[in-house]
Scaffold this motif. Structure first.
Motif, PDB file in Angstrom:
ATOM      1  N   UNK A  93       0.812  -1.228   0.000  1.00 39.12           N
ATOM      2  CA  UNK A  93       0.000   0.000   0.000  1.00 39.12           C
ATOM      3  C   UNK A  93       0.843   1.275   0.000  1.00 39.12           C
ATOM      4  N   UNK A  94       2.148   1.140   0.235  1.00 37.59           N
ATOM      5  CA  UNK A  94       3.044   2.300   0.224  1.00 37.59           C
ATOM      6  C   UNK A  94       3.878   2.386  -1.053  1.00 37.59           C
ATOM      7  N   UNK A  95       3.625   1.502  -2.016  1.00 38.19           N
ATOM      8  CA  UNK A  95       4.382   1.509  -3.256  1.00 38.19           C
ATOM      9  C   UNK A  95       5.710   0.777  -3.167  1.00 38.19           C
ATOM     10  N   UNK A  96       5.938   0.065  -2.078  1.00 35.38           N
ATOM     11  CA  UNK A  96       7.196  -0.660  -1.852  1.00 35.38           C
ATOM     12  C   UNK A  96       7.044  -2.116  -2.270  1.00 35.38           C
ATOM     13  N   UNK A  97       8.045  -2.651  -2.953  1.00 41.09           N
ATOM     14  CA  UNK A  97       8.040  -4.087  -3.253  1.00 41.09           C
ATOM     15  C   UNK A  97       9.271  -4.734  -2.645  1.00 41.09           C
ATOM     16  N   UNK A  98       9.096  -5.969  -2.228  1.00 41.37           N
ATOM     17  CA  UNK A  98      10.175  -6.790  -1.671  1.00 41.37           C
ATOM     18  C   UNK A  98       9.985  -8.184  -2.220  1.00 41.37           C
ATOM     19  N   UNK A  99      11.016  -8.724  -2.818  1.00 43.99           N
ATOM     20  CA  UNK A  99      10.895 -10.057  -3.391  1.00 43.99           C
ATOM     21  C   UNK A  99      12.134 -10.885  -3.181  1.00 43.99           C
ATOM     22  N   UNK A 100      11.929 -12.085  -2.632  1.00 40.19           N
ATOM     23  CA  UNK A 100      13.040 -13.016  -2.465  1.00 40.19           C
ATOM     24  C   UNK A 100      13.304 -13.707  -3.796  1.00 40.19           C
ATOM     25  N   UNK A 101      14.541 -13.892  -4.107  1.00 46.85           N
ATOM     26  CA  UNK A 101      14.926 -14.550  -5.348  1.00 46.85           C
ATOM     27  C   UNK A 101      15.082 -16.052  -5.099  1.00 46.85           C
ATOM     28  N   UNK A 102      14.045 -16.667  -4.521  1.00 49.19           N
ATOM     29  CA  UNK A 102      14.087 -18.104  -4.240  1.00 49.19           C
ATOM     30  C   UNK A 102      14.157 -18.865  -5.550  1.00 49.19           C
ATOM     31  N   UNK A 103      15.116 -19.745  -5.637  1.00 49.03           N
ATOM     32  CA  UNK A 103      15.300 -20.503  -6.863  1.00 49.03           C
ATOM     33  C   UNK A 103      16.373 -19.925  -7.766  1.00 49.03           C
ATOM     34  N   UNK A 104      16.847 -18.723  -7.472  1.00 50.60           N
ATOM     35  CA  UNK A 104      17.922 -18.135  -8.264  1.00 50.60           C
ATOM     36  C   UNK A 104      19.215 -18.877  -7.941  1.00 50.60           C
TER      37      UNK A 104
END
Length: 183
Positions: A93-104
């Motif tokens: 809701x604040x425009x922030x994204x966080x993503x784990x690179x699981x599988x990289x």
């Protein structure tokens, strides 16, 4: 065999018989508990904005608004330029994204490291009034990741967090500005 050693042998056999008859079993041997293997992952975070009309054509985000629900893809290519990882993440809701690179999978090759192999690209905006891609931070080709010495640590987990962007969409229609007054 003298009477004394015979009576001792009978006593030992009697104790063993009574003990085994009552269901006794010796305790298991002690086991060695090894700590769990620590997992180290890579993650990417960033912000997505709607660039204001008065900053159109520049890389400025002055007056920009964060976009909730925007989608950003992380694309990684190996040293042979083949896609080795692709995943889409959504902003909060604040425009922030966080993503784990699981599988990289990182190999020993220099170019297979997230800083060299991965890029962040805009995918879609939920706002109909602000859904055109801008090229802020080279988002059209994919914004490169930056290492900012940021880590997230738990007992058996650690994430190295790379930054991307900020990225921005731009409005599909900006009102014409009035010419400056003449005196």
């Amino acid at each position: 065999m003298d009477a004394r050693s015979l009576s001792f042998s009978v006593l030992v056999i009697l104790i063993a018989t009574v003990t085994l008859a009552n269901g006794y079993s010796p305790p298991p041997p002690p086991t060695t508990v090894y700590p769990g293997v620590k997992t180290v992952e890579a993650a990417v975070e960033g912000m997505v904005y709607c660039q204001s009309c008065d900053k159109y054509g520049s890389w400025s985000l002055g007056g920009a608004e964060a976009i909730a629900g925007a989608k950003v893809s992380i694309i990684c290519k190996n040293h042979r330029q083949q896609v080795s990882f692709y995943k889409v993440f959504q902003t909060d809701s604040y425009g922030h994204f966080y993503g784990e690179l699981k599988g990289f999978k990182m190999t020993t090759h220099f170019l297979d490291h997230p800083l060299h192999a991965c890029r962040a690209k805009l995918v879609s905006s939920p706002r109909e009034d602000c859904n055109l891609f801008s090229n802020i931070n080279n988002a059209l080709d994919g914004a490169p990741l930056r290492y900012e010495d940021k880590r997230l640590k738990w007992t058996n987990y650690e994430a190295v967090i790379y930054a991307s962007g900020p990225l921005a969409f731009r409005p599909d229609h900006c009102p014409a500005t009035a010419p400056p007054p003449t005196y």
